[in-house]
Every structure is written in C-alpha cells, then in structure tokens.
Design an enzyme around this catalytic site. Structure first.
Site, PDB file in Angstrom:
ATOM      1  N   HIS A 196      17.698  28.724  45.462  1.00 17.25           N
ATOM      2  CA  HIS A 196      16.400  29.280  45.062  1.00 17.25           C
ATOM      3  C   HIS A 196      16.472  30.810  45.150  1.00 17.25           C
ATOM      4  O   HIS A 196      16.982  31.355  46.119  1.00 17.25           O
ATOM      5  CB  HIS A 196      15.313  28.748  46.002  1.00 17.25           C
ATOM      6  CG  HIS A 196      13.995  29.434  45.866  1.00 17.25           C
ATOM      7  ND1 HIS A 196      13.393  30.104  46.911  1.00 17.25           N
ATOM      8  CD2 HIS A 196      13.156  29.563  44.802  1.00 17.25           C
ATOM      9  CE1 HIS A 196      12.233  30.601  46.506  1.00 17.25           C
ATOM     10  NE2 HIS A 196      12.072  30.292  45.236  1.00 17.25           N
ATOM     11  N   HIS A 231      12.945  40.032  43.121  1.00 18.88           N
ATOM     12  CA  HIS A 231      12.111  39.144  43.937  1.00 18.88           C
ATOM     13  C   HIS A 231      11.362  40.026  44.933  1.00 18.88           C
ATOM     14  O   HIS A 231      11.825  40.270  46.045  1.00 18.88           O
ATOM     15  CB  HIS A 231      12.956  38.095  44.673  1.00 18.88           C
ATOM     16  CG  HIS A 231      12.120  37.057  45.359  1.00 18.88           C
ATOM     17  ND1 HIS A 231      12.404  36.582  46.612  1.00 18.88           N
ATOM     18  CD2 HIS A 231      10.995  36.412  44.957  1.00 18.88           C
ATOM     19  CE1 HIS A 231      11.493  35.676  46.959  1.00 18.88           C
ATOM     20  NE2 HIS A 231      10.624  35.560  45.973  1.00 18.88           N
TER      21      HIS A 231
END
Length: 335
Positions: free
Chosen positions: A49, A125
C-alpha cells in the site's frame, strides 16, 4: 515532446541490477506448472500500500492530496509540521527493489506534479516522494534479471496533472518497459504461462480516461480496490469478508486492502510515534490471522496489500496460499 524528455532522462540514468537469490525474488517462476495455467486473477499475490512511500521528502511542499487545512497548518508550523506528517505518510520501509526481492508484485502508485517543476512527476502521499522515472527504472532493472516475474502497476490517484502530463507518464512507461507491457485483454486469458509465452512482465492499470487510448493500459475499473477507511482491525476484517463475497467472478482482478487508515484522533494520539508503531504493528496479528485463513480461486482472494510488508512474514504467507489450489486439484483427481 514527451518522448524526447523521456529519452533524455533514460540516457542519463544508470542503476545496478539487483542481486539474484533473495527469498522470493523468483516465486512466480517457481510455482508448479498447474498453477501457472490458472488465471492470475485466481492466484494470491502480495502487494504493498502506497508502495513508493519508503522515501518522503519532508522539505517538499505539502501535496494537493491533503485537505486545505493541512496545507494551511504546514504554512504556519513549517518544518515541525512536516516532520510530523512524514511519520504518518510513510507506509513502507523497503524500497522498490527490496519489496520485489521480498515477493511483492502489486504496487499502489499515486502521482503528482510538484509546484515549480512543470516537466517532472513525483510519487506523493501527503508530501512528495521520489521521481516516478527513477522508481520505474529500478523496477525495470529487477525485471531484466527475473524474466518470469510479473508485476501489477496500479496508477490510481493523480494530482495537478493535465493531459500533457499524462502523455508524458504514458510515454515514460513505453520507453522504460517497452515490449514487457502486457496489452489489455480478457482477464480470464491472463495466466503466467500466457505472459511468459509473449515475454510480458508488466500490467499497467491506469485510472484515467486516457487508458482507453493505449492498448497496453488496462482501465482502472479492472482493478477494484475497496477501501475500509477504518482504524478498527475487527471492522476491517468484516469489510474484507464482505467485499470479497461481492467480488466479481469475471473480467476483473481484485485487491483486498488489508490496511488501517488513521483518522484525526488517531494522528493526535500518536503524534510522536507515527503510523507504524501506533496503528499498524499492534493490529497486525488480527490482520494476519485473516490472511492466513484465506484461499485464492474464483471466489477467493487475489491481490492482498499491506503496510510495512516486512514487519511480519506477509509475502510468504500470501504466496503459500496458492498451494491450497494444488490440494483441491489432488482431491478432484482422487474422486
């Protein structure tokens, strides 16, 4: 224009090939022949992930993937705020090569332009990570040395990107992976043997309308990845069970995101220690118990993703699930 920029980047990039012989560097090529004839959508594949988040630049601007209030606070508290953000933006410790050598074959990728750099793309991110080009080159170097290994690249979020930036990224994929790119086809046709026969090693899933313009891009809807969005491990397991029972039997792969997502309260309570120690590590036993009870196949798991894939024997556990399919085959033959 996009092709020229990619060609220039490629001529300047020199990266060593990875060392063979690591634990799961060649696990796909080592599967029994009968499993290599099954659709990849029916095999168990370990994934990561936010795969690129092993390196986050705390000196970079806050990304557009963050709410306005987070970007505003970064403007006030500056480096202190970004140091805290980094603790919650990093979801992996292993770099791309280390993940590949550990057996990871699915990569969750989020892309953005950086302010002031119109001609470059970065992983993102919360904060910006490394350049997309550098990461893809590392992956390609691994594939050169492991000709029977196949990867899924899932480009599922884009920020501050216009059509010209998508064209640049797509040209980059063509230049780096070339003939290794698998043309979109019926999912049921895609077995390891099918890919080996054609020297394909890369399946690119592109969650953008431009996917329909290029034969080597698979539309994003063929890689559904339901998201639980919870901090509760028991609720996550319930969600994984429910979405798995609803999985389409044909025409798609399927991602089971075995991950917990921090909410504002979680971040505040674990401000200093970060995601790994405050949320992931203590809940892994529950999550891994669920993984160990799974089985691949038409109605079973396919791709399973995790944060910090090295914390437990995640990849080994997922890969071993495939051998349950051999037991089924033996039982059928004995009847």
């Amino acid at each position: 224009m996009a092709a020229a920029r990619v060609a220039d980047r490629r001529s300047r990039a020199v990266r060593p090939a990875p060392t063979p012989g690591t634990p799961h560097a060649d696990w796909m090529g080592s599967l029994p022949r009968s499993l290599c004839a099954l659709p990849l959508a029916n095999l168990a594949v370990p994934g990561s992930h936010d795969s690129f988040s092993f390196w986050i630049d705390e000196k970079s601007p806050v990304g557009l993937d963050q709410p306005v209030v987070v970007r505003h606070l970064a403007g006030i508290f500056r480096s202190l705020w970004k140091k805290m953000m980094k603790k919650w933006s990093v979801t992996q410790s292993l770099n791309f090569i280390e993940q590949l050598e550990a057996g990871i074959r699915y990569f969750d990728l989020r892309i953005s332009r950086k302010p002031g750099e119109e001609n470059e793309l970065y992983f993102i991110h919360g904060l910006f990570g490394s350049k997309v080009y550098d990461g893809l080159m590392e992956i390609n170097n691994f594939l050169k040395s492991h000709s029977k290994e196949v990867i899924f690249l899932d480009f599922n979020h884009y920020y501050a990107m216009e059509d010209i930036n998508h064209e640049y990224l797509i040209e980059m994929l063509k230049e780096i992976f070339g003939s290794r790119l698998c043309r979109a086809n019926l999912v049921e046709e895609i077995t390891l043997q099918y890919l080996w026969d054609r020297n394909y090693q890369v399946l690119v899933f592109y969650h953008h309308p431009m996917a329909y313009r290029f034969p080597f891009l698979w539309p994003g809807h063929q890689m559904p990845a339901p998201w639980a969005n919870t901090t509760d491990a028991q609720k996550l397991v319930q969600f994984l069970e429910k979405t798995l029972s609803e999985r389409a039997r044909r025409r798609t792969f399927h991602v089971s995101q075995a991950i917990l997502t921090p909410h504002a309260k979680t971040v505040i309570q674990g401000l200093i220690v970060g995601l790994r120690d405050s949320l992931v590590a203590r809940n892994l036993p529950i999550i891994m118990n669920w993984v160990k009870c799974q089985k691949p196949g038409v109605n079973g798991v396919n791709i399973i993703t995790s944060d910090f894939v090295e914390l437990v024997d995640f990849a080994t556990t997922v890969i071993k699930l495939n051998y349950l399919l051999l037991h089924d085959k033996t039982k059928r033959e004995q009847v």
